[in-house]
Design an enzyme around this catalytic site. Structure first.
Site, PDB file in Angstrom:
ATOM      1  N   GLN A 104       0.763  -1.126  -0.256  1.00  0.00           N
ATOM      2  CA  GLN A 104      -0.176  -0.016   0.017  1.00  0.00           C
ATOM      3  C   GLN A 104       0.882   1.281  -0.088  1.00  0.00           C
ATOM      4  OE1 GLN A 104      -2.841   0.784   2.909  1.00  0.00           O
ATOM      5  NE2 GLN A 104      -4.035  -1.043   2.414  1.00  0.00           N
ATOM      6  N   PRO A 131      -5.616  -6.004   4.612  1.00  0.00           N
ATOM      7  CA  PRO A 131      -6.153  -6.845   3.643  1.00  0.00           C
ATOM      8  C   PRO A 131      -5.121  -7.932   3.347  1.00  0.00           C
ATOM      9  CG  PRO A 131      -5.537  -4.791   2.820  1.00  0.00           C
ATOM     10  CD  PRO A 131      -4.923  -5.004   4.207  1.00  0.00           C
ATOM     11  N   GLN A 297      -8.414   2.647   0.070  1.00  0.00           N
ATOM     12  CA  GLN A 297      -7.298   2.498  -0.691  1.00  0.00           C
ATOM     13  C   GLN A 297      -7.345   3.014  -2.082  1.00  0.00           C
ATOM     14  OE1 GLN A 297      -5.562  -1.733  -0.311  1.00  0.00           O
ATOM     15  NE2 GLN A 297      -7.442  -2.475   0.608  1.00  0.00           N
ATOM     16  N   HIS A 319     -11.316   5.430   8.096  1.00  0.00           N
ATOM     17  CA  HIS A 319     -10.242   5.223   7.192  1.00  0.00           C
ATOM     18  C   HIS A 319     -10.358   6.132   5.958  1.00  0.00           C
ATOM     19  CE1 HIS A 319      -8.870   1.570   9.502  1.00  0.00           C
ATOM     20  NE2 HIS A 319      -7.481   2.060   8.842  1.00  0.00           N
TER      21      HIS A 319
END
Length: 364
Positions: A104, A131, A297, A319
């Protein structure tokens, strides 16, 4: 004159590792120094944990930067980026720290290098609070391709809590710039599939039980689709003992959703299967175009893209709000979140719209 480092408060909103990942990647791409203070201030073990430090060191290596305050437990770091360069980079958490979280932070940076990069990431491939690597490959990767992001992911060894020992090699191709993405029509669910796995000394029966329980749970709500959740025994390519399940759903418009769960000592396999199935169903019911884990994300890619992206989601997570806050602080991107009227669904959906900053790869 050197510009003063932008100061990022590591304790705001979600207050965790995500602030480090988004701000370090954006510092690397924009070439602007950042100072992150009050790192994970509200957590039970505040400051940098080993996996956060490894992620920051990886970004620093990718951009030939310098990292000050980079030690475990540190509550303040300064990253001064240099030029992003391609090549081979290795990052090893030496724990079950998540390789997906290392990716990420590193992936956005590698996109702005002068040639393709190879990232060898070591740690946990299927870890709690992150994840699963299968999610990264099966859900995140195809959606990022819409932005023009292309990477290959070779899972060489799976690693589980507590030892880790997993190894994933990711090859990232650079981009000139990222394209904006519109995902506002969900369509119908057309496919449901997944994998239920056991590794190490755990019996194959656990995988079959997780799979069966998940299928039963989904069947109650979705009767017309064939559900294919493969039970698997991982032998040579797994380090340590672990079990878990991940289930994906695809829609007619190319949206992807997932539900997943990992086994724990003393938890029945059925319960693990049901937990993953319920997570998937909850994300399908939301009637958004991305699930609750993809939302945040995608923010950094929306912020960097050239043009306006629009993505329909269920409830906007903390988030996601945190990622937006950091992206707006460190780039020219502008986000708006508006409630979306949807006649077909009783659930409220939201449209996250972003006028991207149009980051350009100066090497290409």
């Amino acid at each position: 004159m050197e510009r003063a480092a932008a100061e990022v408060d590591g304790s705001v909103m979600e207050g965790g590792g995500q602030i480090l990942r988004v701000s370090a990647a954006l510092s690397c791409i924009t070439g602007s120094s950042i100072k992150i203070t009050k790192i994970r201030a509200g957590r039970s073990s505040p400051g940098l944990r080993p996996q956060h430090l490894v992620g920051l060191e990886l970004v620093s290596a990718l951009c030939s930067g310098s990292l000050q305050g980079g030690s475990v437990g540190s509550s303040e770091v300064t990253l001064t980026p240099g030029k992003i360069k391609s090549g081979n980079h290795t990052a090893d958490t030496q724990t079950a720290g998540s390789v997906s979280l290392l990716l990420q932070v590193a992936l956005p940076c590698a996109l702005f290098a002068d040639a393709s990069s190879q990232l060898c990431l070591k740690g946990g491939t299927n870890a709690e609070m992150a994840p699963q690597i299968d999610y990264t490959v099966k859900v995140l990767k195809p959606i990022l391709e819409k932005f023009g992001v292309h990477f290959d992911c070779d899972i060489r060894m799976r690693g589980y809590y507590p030892k880790g020992g997993g190894e994933v090699v990711v090859t990232v191709n650079p981009v000139k710039e990222l394209s904006p993405v519109t995902m506002t029509e969900r369509g119908n669910i057309t496919k449901i599939y997944g994998r239920a796995f056991v590794a190490g000394v755990l019996p194959y029966k656990l995988a079959k039980d997780m799979s069966a329980a998940a299928v039963r749970t989904i069947r109650k709500e979705i009767k017309e689709l064939y559900i294919n959740i493969q039970p698997l025994q991982e032998k040579d390519k797994a380090c340590g003992n672990g079990n878990g399940i991940i289930i994906m759903a695809e829609s007619s418009t190319g949206c992807l959703f997932a539900g997943s769960a990992l086994g724990k000592k003393g938890v029945y396999a059925d319960k693990v299967g049901i937990e993953a199935a319920e997570m998937l169903l909850r994300n399908i019911r939301n009637n958004g175009c991305v699930d609750e884990f993809l939302q945040d994300q995608l923010i950094i890619f929306m912020a960097l893209a050239k043009g306006t992206s629009r993505i329909r989601t269920g409830a906007v997570t903390l988030h996601t709000q945190t990622a937006i806050h950091i992206a707006e602080q460190l780039t020219e991107a502008k986000f708006t979140i508006s409630k979306s009227e949807d006649e077909l669904s009783s659930s409220v959906t939201y449209i996250i719209e972003c006028h991207g900053s149009g980051a350009s790869n100066t090497h290409l």
